[in-house]
Scaffold this motif. Structure first.
Motif, PDB file in Angstrom:
ATOM      1  N   ARG A 251       0.822  -1.214   0.000  1.00  0.00           N
ATOM      2  CA  ARG A 251       0.000   0.000   0.000  1.00  0.00           C
ATOM      3  C   ARG A 251       0.849   1.254   0.000  1.00  0.00           C
ATOM      4  O   ARG A 251       0.634   2.169  -0.809  1.00  0.00           O
ATOM      5  CB  ARG A 251      -0.922  -0.011   1.213  1.00  0.00           C
ATOM      6  CG  ARG A 251      -1.789   1.237   1.365  1.00  0.00           C
ATOM      7  CD  ARG A 251      -2.236   1.397   2.803  1.00  0.00           C
ATOM      8  NE  ARG A 251      -1.105   1.574   3.715  1.00  0.00           N
ATOM      9  CZ  ARG A 251      -1.214   1.560   5.037  1.00  0.00           C
ATOM     10  NH1 ARG A 251      -2.379   1.342   5.613  1.00  0.00           N
ATOM     11  NH2 ARG A 251      -0.145   1.730   5.799  1.00  0.00           N
ATOM     12  N   ASN A 252       1.845   1.297   0.892  1.00  0.00           N
ATOM     13  CA  ASN A 252       2.703   2.476   0.979  1.00  0.00           C
ATOM     14  C   ASN A 252       3.497   2.684  -0.306  1.00  0.00           C
ATOM     15  O   ASN A 252       3.661   3.821  -0.775  1.00  0.00           O
ATOM     16  CB  ASN A 252       3.644   2.345   2.176  1.00  0.00           C
ATOM     17  CG  ASN A 252       2.903   2.364   3.499  1.00  0.00           C
ATOM     18  OD1 ASN A 252       1.774   2.847   3.585  1.00  0.00           O
ATOM     19  ND2 ASN A 252       3.519   1.823   4.534  1.00  0.00           N
ATOM     20  N   ALA A 253       3.988   1.576  -0.861  1.00  0.00           N
ATOM     21  CA  ALA A 253       4.762   1.687  -2.101  1.00  0.00           C
ATOM     22  C   ALA A 253       3.891   2.191  -3.245  1.00  0.00           C
ATOM     23  O   ALA A 253       4.319   3.026  -4.051  1.00  0.00           O
ATOM     24  CB  ALA A 253       5.378   0.339  -2.454  1.00  0.00           C
ATOM     25  N   ALA A 254       2.653   1.702  -3.322  1.00  0.00           N
ATOM     26  CA  ALA A 254       1.756   2.131  -4.400  1.00  0.00           C
ATOM     27  C   ALA A 254       1.403   3.609  -4.264  1.00  0.00           C
ATOM     28  O   ALA A 254       1.414   4.356  -5.255  1.00  0.00           O
ATOM     29  CB  ALA A 254       0.496   1.271  -4.398  1.00  0.00           C
ATOM     30  N   LEU A 255       1.077   4.043  -3.048  1.00  0.00           N
ATOM     31  CA  LEU A 255       0.729   5.449  -2.837  1.00  0.00           C
ATOM     32  C   LEU A 255       1.922   6.364  -3.114  1.00  0.00           C
ATOM     33  O   LEU A 255       1.776   7.429  -3.740  1.00  0.00           O
ATOM     34  CB  LEU A 255       0.228   5.659  -1.406  1.00  0.00           C
ATOM     35  CG  LEU A 255      -1.118   5.005  -1.061  1.00  0.00           C
ATOM     36  CD1 LEU A 255      -1.441   5.201   0.419  1.00  0.00           C
ATOM     37  CD2 LEU A 255      -2.237   5.581  -1.925  1.00  0.00           C
ATOM     38  N   TRP A 256       3.079   5.948  -2.666  1.00  0.00           N
ATOM     39  CA  TRP A 256       4.279   6.764  -2.887  1.00  0.00           C
ATOM     40  C   TRP A 256       4.620   6.824  -4.373  1.00  0.00           C
ATOM     41  O   TRP A 256       4.996   7.885  -4.885  1.00  0.00           O
ATOM     42  CB  TRP A 256       5.444   6.198  -2.096  1.00  0.00           C
ATOM     43  CG  TRP A 256       6.656   7.074  -2.150  1.00  0.00           C
ATOM     44  CD1 TRP A 256       7.750   6.925  -2.957  1.00  0.00           C
ATOM     45  CD2 TRP A 256       6.901   8.257  -1.383  1.00  0.00           C
ATOM     46  NE1 TRP A 256       8.657   7.928  -2.738  1.00  0.00           N
ATOM     47  CE2 TRP A 256       8.163   8.761  -1.783  1.00  0.00           C
ATOM     48  CE3 TRP A 256       6.168   8.937  -0.401  1.00  0.00           C
ATOM     49  CZ2 TRP A 256       8.718   9.919  -1.226  1.00  0.00           C
ATOM     50  CZ3 TRP A 256       6.720  10.088   0.148  1.00  0.00           C
ATOM     51  CH2 TRP A 256       7.976  10.561  -0.266  1.00  0.00           C
ATOM     52  N   ALA A 257       4.485   5.695  -5.073  1.00  0.00           N
ATOM     53  CA  ALA A 257       4.770   5.681  -6.510  1.00  0.00           C
ATOM     54  C   ALA A 257       3.791   6.574  -7.259  1.00  0.00           C
ATOM     55  O   ALA A 257       4.177   7.299  -8.183  1.00  0.00           O
ATOM     56  CB  ALA A 257       4.712   4.253  -7.039  1.00  0.00           C
ATOM     57  N   ALA A 258       2.514   6.531  -6.871  1.00  0.00           N
ATOM     58  CA  ALA A 258       1.514   7.375  -7.527  1.00  0.00           C
ATOM     59  C   ALA A 258       1.824   8.853  -7.304  1.00  0.00           C
ATOM     60  O   ALA A 258       1.732   9.676  -8.233  1.00  0.00           O
ATOM     61  CB  ALA A 258       0.120   7.040  -7.005  1.00  0.00           C
ATOM     62  N   PHE A 259       2.200   9.208  -6.076  1.00  0.00           N
ATOM     63  CA  PHE A 259       2.549  10.601  -5.789  1.00  0.00           C
ATOM     64  C   PHE A 259       3.784  11.028  -6.580  1.00  0.00           C
ATOM     65  O   PHE A 259       3.839  12.143  -7.124  1.00  0.00           O
ATOM     66  CB  PHE A 259       2.797  10.771  -4.289  1.00  0.00           C
ATOM     67  CG  PHE A 259       3.314  12.137  -3.912  1.00  0.00           C
ATOM     68  CD1 PHE A 259       2.463  13.226  -3.880  1.00  0.00           C
ATOM     69  CD2 PHE A 259       4.649  12.321  -3.588  1.00  0.00           C
ATOM     70  CE1 PHE A 259       2.933  14.489  -3.540  1.00  0.00           C
ATOM     71  CE2 PHE A 259       5.135  13.577  -3.247  1.00  0.00           C
ATOM     72  CZ  PHE A 259       4.272  14.661  -3.223  1.00  0.00           C
ATOM     73  N   ALA A 260       4.781  10.140  -6.645  1.00  0.00           N
ATOM     74  CA  ALA A 260       6.001  10.458  -7.392  1.00  0.00           C
ATOM     75  C   ALA A 260       5.705  10.650  -8.874  1.00  0.00           C
ATOM     76  O   ALA A 260       6.245  11.554  -9.521  1.00  0.00           O
ATOM     77  CB  ALA A 260       7.037   9.350  -7.194  1.00  0.00           C
ATOM     78  N   LEU A 261       4.831   9.797  -9.433  1.00  0.00           N
ATOM     79  CA  LEU A 261       4.491   9.923 -10.844  1.00  0.00           C
ATOM     80  C   LEU A 261       3.723  11.221 -11.112  1.00  0.00           C
ATOM     81  O   LEU A 261       3.963  11.904 -12.119  1.00  0.00           O
ATOM     82  CB  LEU A 261       3.671   8.719 -11.290  1.00  0.00           C
ATOM     83  CG  LEU A 261       4.421   7.385 -11.377  1.00  0.00           C
ATOM     84  CD1 LEU A 261       3.456   6.248 -11.705  1.00  0.00           C
ATOM     85  CD2 LEU A 261       5.527   7.459 -12.427  1.00  0.00           C
ATOM     86  N   LEU A 262       2.797  11.546 -10.219  1.00  0.00           N
ATOM     87  CA  LEU A 262       2.043  12.790 -10.380  1.00  0.00           C
ATOM     88  C   LEU A 262       2.974  13.996 -10.309  1.00  0.00           C
ATOM     89  O   LEU A 262       2.879  14.923 -11.133  1.00  0.00           O
ATOM     90  CB  LEU A 262       0.969  12.892  -9.300  1.00  0.00           C
ATOM     91  CG  LEU A 262       0.137  14.180  -9.289  1.00  0.00           C
ATOM     92  CD1 LEU A 262      -0.619  14.339 -10.603  1.00  0.00           C
ATOM     93  CD2 LEU A 262      -0.824  14.175  -8.105  1.00  0.00           C
ATOM     94  N   PHE A 263       3.880  13.987  -9.360  1.00  0.00           N
ATOM     95  CA  PHE A 263       4.834  15.080  -9.234  1.00  0.00           C
ATOM     96  C   PHE A 263       5.732  15.154 -10.460  1.00  0.00           C
ATOM     97  O   PHE A 263       6.062  16.247 -10.947  1.00  0.00           O
ATOM     98  CB  PHE A 263       5.676  14.890  -7.969  1.00  0.00           C
ATOM     99  CG  PHE A 263       6.619  16.026  -7.681  1.00  0.00           C
ATOM    100  CD1 PHE A 263       6.133  17.264  -7.314  1.00  0.00           C
ATOM    101  CD2 PHE A 263       7.985  15.852  -7.785  1.00  0.00           C
ATOM    102  CE1 PHE A 263       6.997  18.320  -7.050  1.00  0.00           C
ATOM    103  CE2 PHE A 263       8.856  16.890  -7.530  1.00  0.00           C
ATOM    104  CZ  PHE A 263       8.363  18.129  -7.155  1.00  0.00           C
TER     105      PHE A 263
END
Length: 292
Positions: A251-263
């Motif tokens: 979960r944490n990895a997915a949320l962090w990856a999504a935030f990184a991609l959006l940024f």
């Protein structure tokens, strides 16, 4: 047909052939995506090498692993942002200056930056998928080799974890008894099959384990049955805890990856727009942000 150029009060340049000049430049987008992927990969590889050099296995085992992973995630975010900034700047300069309105310019350059980001993400995901398939194939081959080796000698357990639970069952057993080795191997197979994927021991498997434990350790049948129940309960709790930990990590990895991609998408878009303004300033002699 020559273009007709009009310089308005707000320094906006308008052309009759805007439709021709505002076509999307795929070569520039692919070049920007290639640059973004390469720079990100370089920085991530460099960061991984430096990070592993600055830590040690004892330090990770002593409890600093969460801090190390957090710093790694922050560095990955920064590395990816820098890579997409490079990609966005490259595509913004490569699409070249065009005689167009300010809004059309920002839309066109922003679109190029966004597509550059998308191409880089797709390329990275493809490489990760190929690497994952290769690793899966290698793991399958290794598992088949281990299984073949284990089948040649039925007294060997294939899992250290299963071996630990078997040791718990047979604590106090006399190693001088000839049946102990064979009984331990049978108990290991029962645990592997009966408790696979969070399952529960069948009644006959439970009774058989209790019989083996009672016979080899000398405890009563009831005590052996209680020991089997305790081991089964601990195995299930251990599996649930491992599954919960894996869920949280995923979960944490997915949320962090999504935030990184959006940024990264935001950085790529604004880098392309900034590069286009710079291109206009150099070519037309206009202020970088003088046109609203």
């Amino acid at each position: 047909m020559p273009a007709t150029t009009v310089l308005t009060d707000d320094a906006t340049v308008i052309s009759e052939d805007t439709a021709e000049r505002s076509r999307f430049s795929w070569p520039a987008a692919f070049a920007g995506a290639f640059a973004a992927t390469a720079v990100t990969f370089l920085l991530v590889t460099l960061g991984a090498g430096v990070g592993l050099s600055l830590t040690s296995t004892p330090a990770l085992l002593s409890g600093s692993a969460p801090t190390f992973l957090t710093l790694g995630a922050v560095y990955f975010l920064a590395a990816q942002a820098f890579g997409f900034a490079v990609g966005g700047y490259v595509v913004g300069r490569l699409i070249g200056p065009a005689i167009e309105t300010s809004k059309e310019e920002e839309f066109r350059s922003g679109t190029h930056g966004f597509v550059t980001w998308a191409l880089a993400v797709v390329a990275t995901a493809t490489m990760l998928a190929i690497s994952g398939l290769a690793l899966t194939g290698a793991a399958s081959n290794a598992g088949a080799t281990m299984a073949a080796s284990a089948s040649a000698d039925g007294t060997k357990l294939t899992s250290l974890t299963t071996g630990y639970w078997v040791d718990m069952l047979f604590r106090g057993a006399s190693e001088s008894r000839q049946a102990t080795v064979a009984d331990r191997a049978e108990a290991g197979r029962i645990l592997n099959v009966g408790l696979a994927n969070g399952g529960k021991l069948a009644g006959d498997d439970h009774d058989r384990l209790a019989t083996l434990v009672s016979r080899d350790t000398g405890v009563s049948r009831d005590d052996a049955s209680t020991r089997v129940d305790e081991v089964q309960s601990r195995i299930r709790n251990s599996e649930m805890q491992a599954a919960e930990t894996a869920r949280k990590v995923t979960r944490n990895a997915a949320l962090w990856a999504a935030f990184a991609l959006l940024f990264g998408a935001i950085v790529s878009i604004f880098a392309a727009i900034a590069a286009r303004h710079e291109d206009d300033r150099v070519t037309f002699g206009l202020p970088a942000r003088g046109r609203m």
